[in-house]
Design a protein around this motif. Structure first.
Motif, short mmCIF file in Angstrom:
data_model
loop_
_atom_site.label_atom_id
_atom_site.label_comp_id
_atom_site.label_asym_id
_atom_site.label_seq_id
_atom_site.Cartn_x
_atom_site.Cartn_y
_atom_site.Cartn_z
N HIS A 83 -3.99 1.40 5.88
CA HIS A 83 -2.97 2.45 5.40
C HIS A 83 -1.79 2.60 6.80
O HIS A 83 -0.95 3.33 6.58
CB HIS A 83 -3.23 3.63 4.75
CG HIS A 83 -3.61 3.57 3.58
ND1 HIS A 83 -4.80 3.09 3.20
CD2 HIS A 83 -3.08 3.80 2.42
CE1 HIS A 83 -4.92 3.14 1.54
NE2 HIS A 83 -4.02 3.59 1.47
N LYS A 112 -0.28 9.32 10.41
CA LYS A 112 0.27 8.02 9.90
C LYS A 112 1.79 8.27 10.38
O LYS A 112 2.51 9.13 9.95
CB LYS A 112 0.38 7.84 8.56
CG LYS A 112 0.88 6.32 8.25
CD LYS A 112 0.91 6.03 6.86
CE LYS A 112 1.67 4.80 6.46
NZ LYS A 112 1.43 4.44 5.11
N ASP A 183 -2.97 9.00 1.35
CA ASP A 183 -2.84 8.23 0.37
C ASP A 183 -2.51 8.86 -0.95
O ASP A 183 -2.40 8.14 -2.19
CB ASP A 183 -3.84 6.87 -0.03
CG ASP A 183 -5.07 7.46 -0.06
OD1 ASP A 183 -5.38 8.83 0.22
OD2 ASP A 183 -5.90 6.89 -0.67
N ARG A 184 -2.50 10.20 -1.06
CA ARG A 184 -2.41 11.20 -2.42
C ARG A 184 -1.40 12.22 -2.21
O ARG A 184 -1.65 13.26 -1.89
CB ARG A 184 -3.87 11.56 -2.64
CG ARG A 184 -4.99 10.49 -2.94
CD ARG A 184 -4.57 10.13 -4.51
NE ARG A 184 -5.55 8.97 -4.88
CZ ARG A 184 -5.67 7.80 -4.61
NH1 ARG A 184 -4.80 7.33 -3.79
NH2 ARG A 184 -6.49 7.01 -5.05
N LEU A 191 6.47 10.19 -2.83
CA LEU A 191 5.90 9.15 -2.27
C LEU A 191 6.98 8.45 -1.38
O LEU A 191 6.69 8.21 -0.25
CB LEU A 191 5.39 8.23 -3.29
CG LEU A 191 4.40 7.14 -2.76
CD1 LEU A 191 3.55 7.51 -1.83
CD2 LEU A 191 4.02 6.21 -3.69
N ASP A 195 7.05 7.90 2.64
CA ASP A 195 7.34 6.42 3.07
C ASP A 195 8.51 6.56 4.35
O ASP A 195 8.47 6.00 5.08
CB ASP A 195 7.52 5.63 2.06
CG ASP A 195 7.38 4.07 2.70
OD1 ASP A 195 6.62 3.86 3.28
OD2 ASP A 195 8.63 3.25 2.39
N PHE A 210 -9.11 9.87 2.98
CA PHE A 210 -8.30 9.11 2.12
C PHE A 210 -8.84 8.91 0.52
O PHE A 210 -10.27 9.14 0.47
CB PHE A 210 -8.36 7.58 2.58
CG PHE A 210 -7.42 7.44 3.63
CD1 PHE A 210 -6.07 7.08 3.47
CD2 PHE A 210 -7.44 7.96 5.13
CE1 PHE A 210 -5.35 6.94 4.51
CE2 PHE A 210 -6.80 7.86 6.25
CZ PHE A 210 -5.51 7.34 6.01
#
Length: 381
Positions: A83, A112, A183-184, A191, A195, A210
């Motif tokens: 990810h 991230k 990722d949630r 979302l 990003d 995750f």
């Protein structure tokens, strides 16, 4: 204006240590405070993992403790890598420096995005999910001006005020703190915003695994991270009972500055912020109120040595207290939270013995840890 360049300080974990740390924090009954105590008592995460069964048995556990396996940790690291994320330890250079100093700071966080955002001075902005147009516009103005003055904006990726603050600071730097796994994101509709943040020089951060779907009790944990990362927290439109007020309370407990934007007493979305003002929050009618109050704090040195560090040498074997001492410590506990220093004084026993018995009880699921470091015992029932 704070120095916008990120200063980095700390000691990197080896990959072997990172796997051991991840295994330890993912094992049953091991939270941030317990993790720290285990490192203090055992000398390393690897030693702690080996001692977990015996420690929990001595605490009166009625079932075997689930210990995260090497395979589980390696799998989670692999998922993070796929990810585009990584795990950062509390003593490492890319860990948010202000977060190191709070009670219950997570020993590992998944990150991230642009890691330099993690080490810049931060302003938290939170508020109503059902924000008014004026409230969202004001939050965006605060975020934009603070970002232009070198601060990264931290919020929770929620609807309303959080979304407005993130969108206004994508170009200057923003941190999205998630209640679930990276990722949630919640709500799922953000979302695309997430990003945009991680690809636009910002950052996403979570202490959860995750694949973890956020639950109601995970949001106060997220709020604690928002408060811990930030030097100050601005509350824009918050009802009397809201997560934003939880964030504000935690910020106050951590010694952060709490800012509140006054609103109409006829608007329920402003009842919480107006209450904060009565309690001493900084009246905030424009960005300068925030920038002027934070200016002295932004010069503080938050980049001191790591707060959890494994020693180079192996520690000696831990000598547990005898049965009489253990009984005295357990008898001093009750359902009402008590300060650990009071337990030490009451029993007259060495602090190391008291901390060890509390650790054993914690691993056995028999101890409750409360804000401020107090503890109570779980009564049989």
């Amino acid at each position: 204006m704070p120095d916008g360049s990120a200063r980095r300080s700390g000691i990197a974990l080896t990959e072997k240590q990172r796997i051991a740390w991840l295994r330890l924090i993912r094992s049953d009954n091991v939270g941030p405070a317990t993790f720290r105590q285990l490192i203090n008592h055992c000398g390393s995460a690897e030693n702690a993992l080996a001692m977990l069964p015996e420690l929990s048995r001595r605490g009166g556990a009625t079932r075997s403790l689930r210990i995260s396996s090497i395979e589980d940790a390696e799998r989670e690291l692999e998922v993070a890598s796929r990810h585009g994320a990584c795990f950062v330890g509390i003593g490492e250079p890319d860990y948010p420096p202000a977060l190191r100093h709070i009670d219950g700071a997570p020993p590992l966080v998944a990150i991230k995005g642009d890691l330099t955002s993690a080490t810049r001075p931060s302003v938290g902005i939170v508020g109503s999910r059902n924000a008014s147009v004026v409230g969202a516009k004001f939050a965006a103005m605060i975020a934009r001006r603070c970002g232009q003055n070198g601060y990264v904006i931290t919020s929770g990726l929620a609807r309303g005020i959080d979304t407005a603050a993130h969108r206004a600071s994508v170009e200057t730097g923003t941190i999205a703190v998630l209640a679930g796994g990276l990722d949630r994101p919640y709500p799922p509709e953000n979302l695309g915003l997430l990003d945009e943040i991680t690809k636009g020089g910002g950052l996403a951060i979570s202490e959860m695994p995750f694949g973890w779907e956020p639950r109601a009790r995970d949001f106060p944990r997220r709020n604690r991270l928002i408060a811990g990362i930030s030097l100050g927290v601005v509350v824009v439109e918050a009802a009397e009972k809201s997560g934003s007020l939880i964030t504000a309370r935690m910020a106050g407990d951590f010694g952060r500055i709490v800012f509140a934007v006054p609103g109409s007493p006829l608007d329920p979305r402003c009842h919480g912020t107006n209450a904060l003002l009565k309690q001493g929050a900084v009246v905030t009618t424009g960005p300068e109120d925030v920038l002027e109050a934070l200016a002295p704090l932004s010069q503080l040195d938050l980049f001191e040595p790591p707060m959890i560090e494994e020693p180079d040498a192996q520690t000696g074997a831990i000598v547990p207290p005898d049965d009489d001492d253990r009984y005295a410590i357990i008898s001093a506990l009750g359902p009402t939270p008590a300060e650990i220093d009071d337990i030490i004084r009451h029993t007259g026993l060495p602090a190391s013995s008291v901390y060890l018995v509390l650790l054993e009880l914690d691993l056995a699921g028999r101890l409750y840890r409360h804000p401020g470091g107090s503890v109570s015992i779980a009564l049989p029932g």
